[in-house]
Scaffold this active site. Structure first.
Site, short mmCIF file in Angstrom:
data_model
loop_
_atom_site.label_atom_id
_atom_site.label_comp_id
_atom_site.label_asym_id
_atom_site.label_seq_id
_atom_site.Cartn_x
_atom_site.Cartn_y
_atom_site.Cartn_z
N ASP A 22 0.83 -1.21 0.00
CA ASP A 22 0.00 0.00 0.00
C ASP A 22 0.87 1.27 0.00
O ASP A 22 0.55 2.24 -0.68
CB ASP A 22 -0.95 -0.02 1.20
CG ASP A 22 -1.90 -1.20 1.14
OD1 ASP A 22 -2.41 -1.49 0.04
OD2 ASP A 22 -2.13 -1.85 2.17
N HIS B 12 -5.77 -3.74 5.16
CA HIS B 12 -5.37 -3.98 3.77
C HIS B 12 -6.55 -4.47 2.94
O HIS B 12 -6.59 -5.61 2.49
CB HIS B 12 -4.20 -4.98 3.70
CG HIS B 12 -3.79 -5.28 2.28
ND1 HIS B 12 -3.18 -4.34 1.46
CD2 HIS B 12 -3.95 -6.38 1.51
CE1 HIS B 12 -2.97 -4.87 0.28
NE2 HIS B 12 -3.43 -6.10 0.26
N1 NAD Z 1 -0.78 -8.63 1.36
C1 NAD Z 1 -0.80 -8.17 0.12
O1 NAD Z 1 -0.54 -6.98 -0.11
C2 NAD Z 1 -1.09 -9.10 -1.02
C3 NAD Z 1 -0.76 -8.70 -2.34
C4 NAD Z 1 -1.02 -9.59 -3.38
C5 NAD Z 1 -1.61 -10.83 -3.13
N2 NAD Z 1 -1.91 -11.18 -1.84
C6 NAD Z 1 -2.49 -12.50 -1.54
O2 NAD Z 1 -1.47 -13.49 -1.58
C7 NAD Z 1 -2.06 -14.77 -1.81
C8 NAD Z 1 -1.29 -15.54 -2.87
O3 NAD Z 1 -1.38 -14.90 -4.11
P1 NAD Z 1 -0.68 -15.54 -5.41
O4 NAD Z 1 -0.95 -14.62 -6.53
O5 NAD Z 1 0.72 -15.90 -5.09
O6 NAD Z 1 -1.54 -16.88 -5.59
P2 NAD Z 1 -1.13 -18.22 -6.39
O7 NAD Z 1 -2.34 -19.02 -6.53
O8 NAD Z 1 -0.36 -17.86 -7.60
O9 NAD Z 1 -0.11 -18.93 -5.39
C9 NAD Z 1 -0.52 -19.44 -4.16
C10 NAD Z 1 0.35 -20.63 -3.85
O10 NAD Z 1 -0.05 -21.12 -2.56
C11 NAD Z 1 0.06 -22.53 -2.62
N3 NAD Z 1 -0.71 -23.12 -1.53
C12 NAD Z 1 -2.06 -23.31 -1.44
N4 NAD Z 1 -2.35 -23.91 -0.28
C13 NAD Z 1 -1.19 -24.10 0.37
C14 NAD Z 1 -0.85 -24.68 1.61
N5 NAD Z 1 -1.77 -25.19 2.43
N6 NAD Z 1 0.46 -24.71 1.95
C15 NAD Z 1 1.40 -24.20 1.14
N7 NAD Z 1 1.15 -23.64 -0.05
C16 NAD Z 1 -0.15 -23.60 -0.43
C17 NAD Z 1 -0.42 -22.91 -4.01
O11 NAD Z 1 0.01 -24.22 -4.37
C18 NAD Z 1 0.22 -21.81 -4.83
O12 NAD Z 1 1.50 -22.19 -5.30
C19 NAD Z 1 -3.52 -14.49 -2.18
O13 NAD Z 1 -4.35 -14.73 -1.07
C20 NAD Z 1 -3.52 -13.00 -2.51
O14 NAD Z 1 -4.76 -12.40 -2.33
C21 NAD Z 1 -1.66 -10.34 -0.81
O1 LMR Z 2 -5.84 -7.00 -4.65
C1 LMR Z 2 -5.61 -8.14 -4.25
O2 LMR Z 2 -6.50 -8.99 -4.11
C2 LMR Z 2 -4.19 -8.53 -3.93
C3 LMR Z 2 -3.51 -7.61 -3.00
O3 LMR Z 2 -4.16 -7.50 -1.77
C4 LMR Z 2 -3.21 -6.25 -3.56
O4 LMR Z 2 -3.39 -5.26 -2.87
O5 LMR Z 2 -2.75 -6.19 -4.72
#
Ligand code: NAD
Ligand code: LMR
Length: 336
Positions: free
Chosen positions: A169, A196
């Site tokens: 953010d 967030h």
């Molecule tokens: N905090 C933030 O600012 C922020 C920003 C972007 C995304 N996110 C979040 O991060 C998360 C992941 O996003 P992504 O794009 O990498 O998703 P993705 O689907 O590409 O990757 C997720 C990974 O998690 C793995 N996984 C699922 N269950 C699991 C478990 N029990 N143990 C270990 N690994 C497991 C999957 O196999 C996969 O490789 C989402 O929930 C997304 O919303 C948060």
């Molecule tokens: O927007 C989303 O779902 C992923 C993440 O929290 C972000 O801020 O990009």
């Protein structure tokens, strides 16, 4: 490469180096892979453990050829895979779980991600109760309380070691402002507080060098809903991964720098916070000074103007609901 050189140049002195095992849970995912790459480039990381329900060893084999000193090992969900990945970890980053598709809110991810994070938190509480836990999986406003409840249930909760990663953010706010003002984002340090998701993300432009932006609805909206821009553009293929990897790597680097004794390391992060506990809000993101003990000092929100006062009011309602939902989930669905 810019990120790598920046991380390296900001790395703390060699004398303060220590053994720092960093574990990524969800390492084969959209965030997990580039995050693991950036961690491999960080000289403060001495050992990298990459765990995923599928693909951890493959990502580890690939990254392990990069010629930096840290060792890299991948782990599968074998009976001892997760506990081995976590043993002796100083920092655990959790990007495991599903991302949004267009039309979804982060809260729509709760049903899937709550149990994933709960089970991973249980493993952390059992295998590395003293590690710094950095939660990336959404909805962060609920997943962080879930981790706290799991640690409490096992009698190992240390609020100073639990962080919701809200770095993206402030990264976005700094970039968006620099685009509007024609400045270098390095010089734009915008405080963003709250949580967030959507209106729980509260940028405080009145505290920046551009107080005029605090009444600019367009830029406020862009910071609050920046994640939606990426979700829409990826059109069903997920949410922010590359910018998130950079933000997660920055947060991990800051935690490691502070753990090594560097003073004055401040990051925004969603932590167990006294700031609004009297209003029933147990977790809140504000600027936090990091130290060897994890959270060293939680900075107050500071002076806000009338517009920001209203943004904070809107934040509180949603944030409290999100936090309470996470806590209730663990109460009703304790891990086996
Ligand atoms: N905090 C933030 O600012 C922020 C920003 C972007 C995304 N996110 C979040 O991060 C998360 C992941 O996003 P992504 O794009 O990498 O998703 P993705 O689907 O590409 O990757 C997720 C990974 O998690 C793995 N996984 C699922 N269950 C699991 C478990 N029990 N143990 C270990 N690994 C497991 C999957 O196999 C996969 O490789 C989402 O929930 C997304 O919303 C948060
Ligand atoms: O927007 C989303 O779902 C992923 C993440 O929290 C972000 O801020 O990009």
């Amino acid at each position: 490469m810019f990120m790598a050189s920046r991380i390296q140049s900001r790395a703390f002195s060699a004398s303060a180096r220590q053994l720092s095992k960093v574990t990524v849970l969800g390492a084969a995912g959209g965030i997990g892979q580039p995050l693991s790459l950036l961690l491999k480039l960080n000289p403060l990381v001495t050992e990298l453990a990459l765990y995923d329900i599928r693909g951890g060893p493959g990502v580890a084999a690939d990254i392990s050829h990069i010629n930096t000193k840290s060792s890299v090992k991948g782990y599968d969900p074998t009976p001892t895979g997760l506990s081995s990945a976590l043993k002796d970890a100083k920092v655990v980053l959790i990007p495991a779980g599903v991302p949004r598709k267009p039309g979804m809110t982060r809260d729509d991810l709760f049903n899937t991600n709550a149990s994933i994070v709960r089970d991973l938190a249980k493993a952390c509480a059992e295998s590395c109760p003293e590690a710094n836990i950095l939660v990336i999986s959404n909805p962060v406003n609920s997943t962080v309380p879930i981790v706290a409840e799991m640690f409490k249930a096992r009698g190992v909760y240390n609020p100073k070691r639990l962080f919701g990663v809200t770095t993206l953010d402030v990264v976005r706010a700094s970039r968006f402002v620099s685009e509007v003002k024609g400045t270098d984002p390095v010089d734009e340090n915008i405080t963003v507080v709250g949580g967030h998701s959507g209106v729980t993300i509260v940028p405080l432009f009145s505290q920046s060098s551009h107080p005029d932006l605090s009444s600019d609805a367009a830029i406020i909206q862009r910071v609050q809903f920046g994640g939606d821009e990426v979700v829409k553009a990826k059109d069903g293929a997920g949410s922010a991964t590359l910018s998130m990897a950079m933000a997660g790597a920055r947060m991990a680097n800051s935690v490691l720098r502070a753990a090594g004794g560097e003073k004055g390391v401040v990051e925004p992060t969603f932590v167990d916070s006294p700031l609004y506990k009297d209003q029933g809000i147990e977790f809140f993101s504000s600027k936090v000074e990091l130290g060897p003990e994890g959270v060293s000092k939680i900075h107050p929100v500071g002076a806000v103007d009338a517009v920001e006062e209203k943004l904070l009011e809107a934040c509180f309602g949603d944030l409290k609901k999100n936090i309470d939902k996470g806590k209730a989930f663990v109460a009703q669905n304790p891990a086996k």
